[in-house]
Design a protein around this motif. Sequence first.
Motif, mmCIF file in Angstrom:
data_model
loop_
_atom_site.group_PDB
_atom_site.id
_atom_site.type_symbol
_atom_site.label_atom_id
_atom_site.label_comp_id
_atom_site.label_asym_id
_atom_site.label_seq_id
_atom_site.Cartn_x
_atom_site.Cartn_y
_atom_site.Cartn_z
ATOM 1 N N LEU A 1 4.761 3.796 -11.753
ATOM 2 C CA LEU A 1 5.884 2.981 -11.321
ATOM 3 C C LEU A 1 5.555 2.139 -10.097
ATOM 4 O O LEU A 1 6.186 1.119 -9.862
ATOM 5 C CB LEU A 1 7.092 3.871 -11.017
ATOM 6 C CG LEU A 1 7.669 4.617 -12.232
ATOM 7 C CD1 LEU A 1 8.833 5.476 -11.810
ATOM 8 C CD2 LEU A 1 8.113 3.633 -13.300
ATOM 9 N N THR A 2 4.603 2.575 -9.289
ATOM 10 C CA THR A 2 4.201 1.752 -8.140
ATOM 11 C C THR A 2 3.410 0.530 -8.568
ATOM 12 O O THR A 2 3.271 -0.418 -7.807
ATOM 13 C CB THR A 2 3.364 2.576 -7.147
ATOM 14 O OG1 THR A 2 2.244 3.145 -7.835
ATOM 15 C CG2 THR A 2 4.193 3.684 -6.535
ATOM 16 N N GLY A 3 2.880 0.539 -9.791
ATOM 17 C CA GLY A 3 2.195 -0.632 -10.294
ATOM 18 C C GLY A 3 0.725 -0.704 -9.990
ATOM 19 O O GLY A 3 0.070 -1.678 -10.355
ATOM 20 N N SER A 4 0.165 0.297 -9.315
ATOM 21 C CA SER A 4 -1.268 0.296 -9.009
ATOM 22 C C SER A 4 -1.689 1.720 -8.689
ATOM 23 O O SER A 4 -0.858 2.611 -8.481
ATOM 24 C CB SER A 4 -1.577 -0.621 -7.819
ATOM 25 O OG SER A 4 -0.977 -0.115 -6.645
ATOM 26 N N ILE A 5 -3.009 1.913 -8.633
ATOM 27 C CA ILE A 5 -3.567 3.234 -8.337
ATOM 28 C C ILE A 5 -4.007 3.341 -6.879
ATOM 29 O O ILE A 5 -4.740 4.258 -6.523
ATOM 30 C CB ILE A 5 -4.752 3.526 -9.265
ATOM 31 C CG1 ILE A 5 -5.866 2.499 -9.047
ATOM 32 C CG2 ILE A 5 -4.316 3.539 -10.712
ATOM 33 C CD1 ILE A 5 -7.147 2.831 -9.780
ATOM 34 N N SER A 6 -3.576 2.387 -6.041
ATOM 35 C CA SER A 6 -4.015 2.401 -4.643
ATOM 36 C C SER A 6 -3.486 3.636 -3.914
ATOM 37 O O SER A 6 -4.199 4.231 -3.105
ATOM 38 C CB SER A 6 -3.549 1.128 -3.951
ATOM 39 O OG SER A 6 -2.150 0.994 -4.051
ATOM 40 N N ALA A 7 -2.238 4.041 -4.210
ATOM 41 C CA ALA A 7 -1.691 5.229 -3.562
ATOM 42 C C ALA A 7 -2.440 6.485 -3.993
ATOM 43 O O ALA A 7 -2.680 7.387 -3.184
ATOM 44 C CB ALA A 7 -0.201 5.364 -3.874
ATOM 45 N N ALA A 8 -2.835 6.545 -5.269
ATOM 46 C CA ALA A 8 -3.595 7.702 -5.733
ATOM 47 C C ALA A 8 -4.973 7.764 -5.100
ATOM 48 O O ALA A 8 -5.535 8.847 -4.926
ATOM 49 C CB ALA A 8 -3.732 7.641 -7.262
ATOM 50 N N LEU A 9 -5.530 6.625 -4.726
ATOM 51 C CA LEU A 9 -6.834 6.593 -4.059
ATOM 52 C C LEU A 9 -6.739 6.846 -2.565
ATOM 53 O O LEU A 9 -7.767 6.933 -1.898
ATOM 54 C CB LEU A 9 -7.495 5.234 -4.295
ATOM 55 C CG LEU A 9 -7.865 4.899 -5.741
ATOM 56 C CD1 LEU A 9 -8.437 3.500 -5.823
ATOM 57 C CD2 LEU A 9 -8.859 5.917 -6.288
ATOM 58 N N GLY A 10 -5.515 6.942 -2.028
ATOM 59 C CA GLY A 10 -5.348 7.212 -0.602
ATOM 60 C C GLY A 10 -5.087 5.976 0.225
ATOM 61 O O GLY A 10 -5.052 6.048 1.452
ATOM 62 N N TYR A 11 -4.895 4.814 -0.426
ATOM 63 C CA TYR A 11 -4.599 3.582 0.288
ATOM 64 C C TYR A 11 -3.122 3.283 0.095
ATOM 65 O O TYR A 11 -2.675 2.991 -1.014
ATOM 66 C CB TYR A 11 -5.429 2.419 -0.252
ATOM 67 C CG TYR A 11 -6.908 2.697 -0.279
ATOM 68 C CD1 TYR A 11 -7.647 2.749 0.887
ATOM 69 C CD2 TYR A 11 -7.571 2.906 -1.483
ATOM 70 C CE1 TYR A 11 -8.997 3.004 0.873
ATOM 71 C CE2 TYR A 11 -8.927 3.157 -1.518
ATOM 72 C CZ TYR A 11 -9.634 3.208 -0.336
ATOM 73 O OH TYR A 11 -10.969 3.461 -0.359
ATOM 74 N N SER A 12 -2.350 3.350 1.160
ATOM 75 C CA SER A 12 -0.917 3.103 1.061
ATOM 76 C C SER A 12 -0.438 2.418 2.333
ATOM 77 O O SER A 12 -1.089 2.490 3.375
ATOM 78 C CB SER A 12 -0.145 4.417 0.842
ATOM 79 O OG SER A 12 -0.359 5.302 1.933
ATOM 80 N N ASN A 13 0.691 1.753 2.201
ATOM 81 C CA ASN A 13 1.331 1.083 3.320
ATOM 82 C C ASN A 13 2.789 1.510 3.323
ATOM 83 O O ASN A 13 3.513 1.262 2.359
ATOM 84 C CB ASN A 13 1.201 -0.441 3.164
ATOM 85 C CG ASN A 13 1.606 -1.169 4.424
ATOM 86 O OD1 ASN A 13 2.322 -0.649 5.275
ATOM 87 N ND2 ASN A 13 1.142 -2.405 4.555
ATOM 88 N N PRO A 14 3.251 2.161 4.386
ATOM 89 C CA PRO A 14 4.635 2.669 4.366
ATOM 90 C C PRO A 14 5.688 1.573 4.361
ATOM 91 O O PRO A 14 6.849 1.846 4.065
ATOM 92 C CB PRO A 14 4.715 3.505 5.651
ATOM 93 C CG PRO A 14 3.656 2.951 6.538
ATOM 94 C CD PRO A 14 2.554 2.502 5.637
ATOM 95 N N TYR A 15 5.284 0.343 4.662
ATOM 96 C CA TYR A 15 6.259 -0.740 4.730
ATOM 97 C C TYR A 15 6.470 -1.434 3.394
ATOM 98 O O TYR A 15 7.341 -2.298 3.277
ATOM 99 C CB TYR A 15 5.816 -1.775 5.768
ATOM 100 C CG TYR A 15 5.692 -1.227 7.169
ATOM 101 C CD1 TYR A 15 6.820 -0.906 7.916
ATOM 102 C CD2 TYR A 15 4.439 -1.027 7.748
ATOM 103 C CE1 TYR A 15 6.713 -0.411 9.204
ATOM 104 C CE2 TYR A 15 4.317 -0.529 9.032
ATOM 105 C CZ TYR A 15 5.454 -0.211 9.759
ATOM 106 O OH TYR A 15 5.348 0.283 11.028
#
Length: 815
Positions: A180-194
């Motif tokens: 639902l986030t549209g990418s795997i960046s959060a799963a790789l540990g790259y996220s932006n809280p904003y």
Amino acid sequence: MQNSLGLKTKYVDDSLSAQRKKELQKSMREISTAIREMMGENENNPEIERLELKEFNVDVGDQQRLDAMAMEVQEITRVKNAINSEITEKYDLQVSLRNECWDSVMVKGKTIKGFYYEAEVKNYPLRERTQKELSDLRRVQAIREAEEEACMSNPEKCSSPSGEIKEEQREILKAGSHALTGSISAALGYSNPYIYDQFSLKTREQKLNQTVLLQDLIHNIKATFNADFDDLHKQKMQEFNRVNERNKRIKEIMLVLDIDEKLWEPSLSIWEQPERFLTVDDSEIKVEKYLNPEQNREEQKPLAANANNLDKGLNGMMYGVLEKKKEDILKVEIPPPKFALNKPDTDWSEEEKRAYIDYENKIKVLENEKENTKISLENEMTTLQTSSKDSAKRFDENLRKLFEKKLKCEMAIRQEELKISNLIYSVQIEQKIENRELELKLKLEKAVIHKAEIVEMVKEHEKEVQSFHDTYDGAVAKDKTMDNEFRKKFVGVPKAVLSHLYKLFKRRPRAKHFLPSYALNNLPTAMEGLDAPENMPEGLNPSVWKRFCQVRRVKVESELQLKLKALSLAEMNAVQQGRKDEERAAQLDIQNITDELESLHEEKNHLLTNLMVQVVLKQDQVEVPPTDLTVDFRDSILVHRKVVEDLNNSIRTLGKTWIASLVKYKHFRRGIVQLQWTDKKLNMQIEDLEEKARQIKLIKLNADQQKYLSSSTNQESSVSTQLSILEETIARQERFFAKKEHDCIKRIELHKIKEAEETTKNANLARKRQSMEKKVEELKKVHGAMGLDGSQNPKVPERNLLPRRKLRDLAKQRR
């Protein structure tokens, strides 16, 4: 000319005397003066008689040589200027390219290649972010912090407009599913809280802010990967240096052991050290470097001085060796003693023999040490090669992991870029819709104003038409009145003449003269033919005819004016109809603009309610046939996983039922086949038994066989008797075999004892043979000392016979 003379004076031999030089200079000055005077007279002569300046050259060959030298100098200068300008252009191009592609890039592009791993990994070249980008990022972060604070203080305003989120969807959102986030960046540990949620992007400002945050996330992904890349690149350089050091040591060992085999030597590509693009090696210059003798001497002086100092230092320390290595023992040679070279071994003294024995022991010890050293060097070489390969394989494994990480980072970056593209596309669509809406509103305002003007003009024109129509009706009524009052104006005229006059009253000029616009201006001329006296009826008074002509003229003028008014009325009606058509067209334009505005509003509402959401699906979750390059999802439907799982469960249940029925059918079919096979088997057995019965009937038996087969009791007793006989025979044979085995073992032991005795005797005989060989050697020496030769048959003196006989007897006794 003067320059040529001066050059001639330079070429005069310096060995001439001073007087001779003065005379030559004087004569040359006289010649120069004479030539100048002739040149002056030549200038004063008429142009047709004037000579060219080249005619006054004394030495034409020298002048041509000087001209050629000047032209050569000019050509050299031109070529130099052209080369310098080309160098300047290339330098400017190099400076601009370096500033654009190197100096302005904060992280330079590099590549890491494996030692054995064929793949290569590239980093992400990054430019330093501008102040505008950083200020936009800080502004967006401040806006997001303010929005989050507002949501924390008043959570009711932050609820979704479509209602409350379902519990399942809320759990998925809390879990941070990349679907639902549209990418795997959060799963790789790259996220932006904003970063906004995809389902909450409604306004254009939110989408633009989201693009800024996604660009910052992409920059962070690239920067983080570049940090890992730099660490691995440093590791590559360290491993490369270590391998080179090991190879240097391996080459030394191979040189010492005289081993000729190919050594694995890694190398670095230019993409792994991109700064090498900015430097030019001497090997890249194909033109030979030119140095004058002075530059050669300056370059050779420091090299010779350094070489001399190095040689002096090495010779001053440990005889040219900086450190003593263990392979130096392979070069050690122990010289033999001097007496071994000068004397035969028969002339050595006891002390020299002991010295030679010590020398041989030292040689053996040195050979053992050399062999051990060779083995240790080979082991060291093998260890170094193994270590290099193991370190290279470990590095390749790390490179493979980094390559996998690069693929995942590339996927995440492409997904974020796709989200940015979709957001920018939606923003552009919204901007296009708003621009079109503003344009349509302006057109609608202008159309409404234009319609109002047209309506006002139509109303005014209707009033004018109505007033002119009333005037026209009055003129028509007046014209009819004139026609009706014609007979009243000529009361005293006879009826026959009056009828003739009425006919003449109705007659009009020809059509080309009776056009309204032409007849009004030329009415007297047009009526002259009709008013002529020859047209007057007979018996009519001329005064009556004159009055008739005046009445007719008034009537004709009235008709002409009436026709003109009719034409004007028709034109006014046409203009009024055109105005009404313009009014209807303006109303139609307004309706079209209004409809287009409504469609734009519907499209805008559709964009606000039907958001474009990027969903990441696994490969096995997509049931759409792929095309050549990409998958077309335009006709696809996004179905919840539970629906698919329920459908799969029902399919599995039906499949199991079908499989069970197939298994049951298979077992039933197998039972039928088995019964058929059993039936066939029994039939075949029946046939076999019947055949055996027929064969048994045909067999002829003797009396003993018939007696044996007749009674079963006799048969059993005979079998038991035969078995007992066989058992006794077997027991007897076993006892015989055991006894024979025991005798063989005893004979083997006796043979072993005899073998030991014979071995002892052979050893004693060998020792006796050795002692006898020594005695024979001693006897040979005695014979040699006595001067006897075995090949001759000497005549032995009688005084020597007794000692020889005693020695022979002694030898026989010892044998």
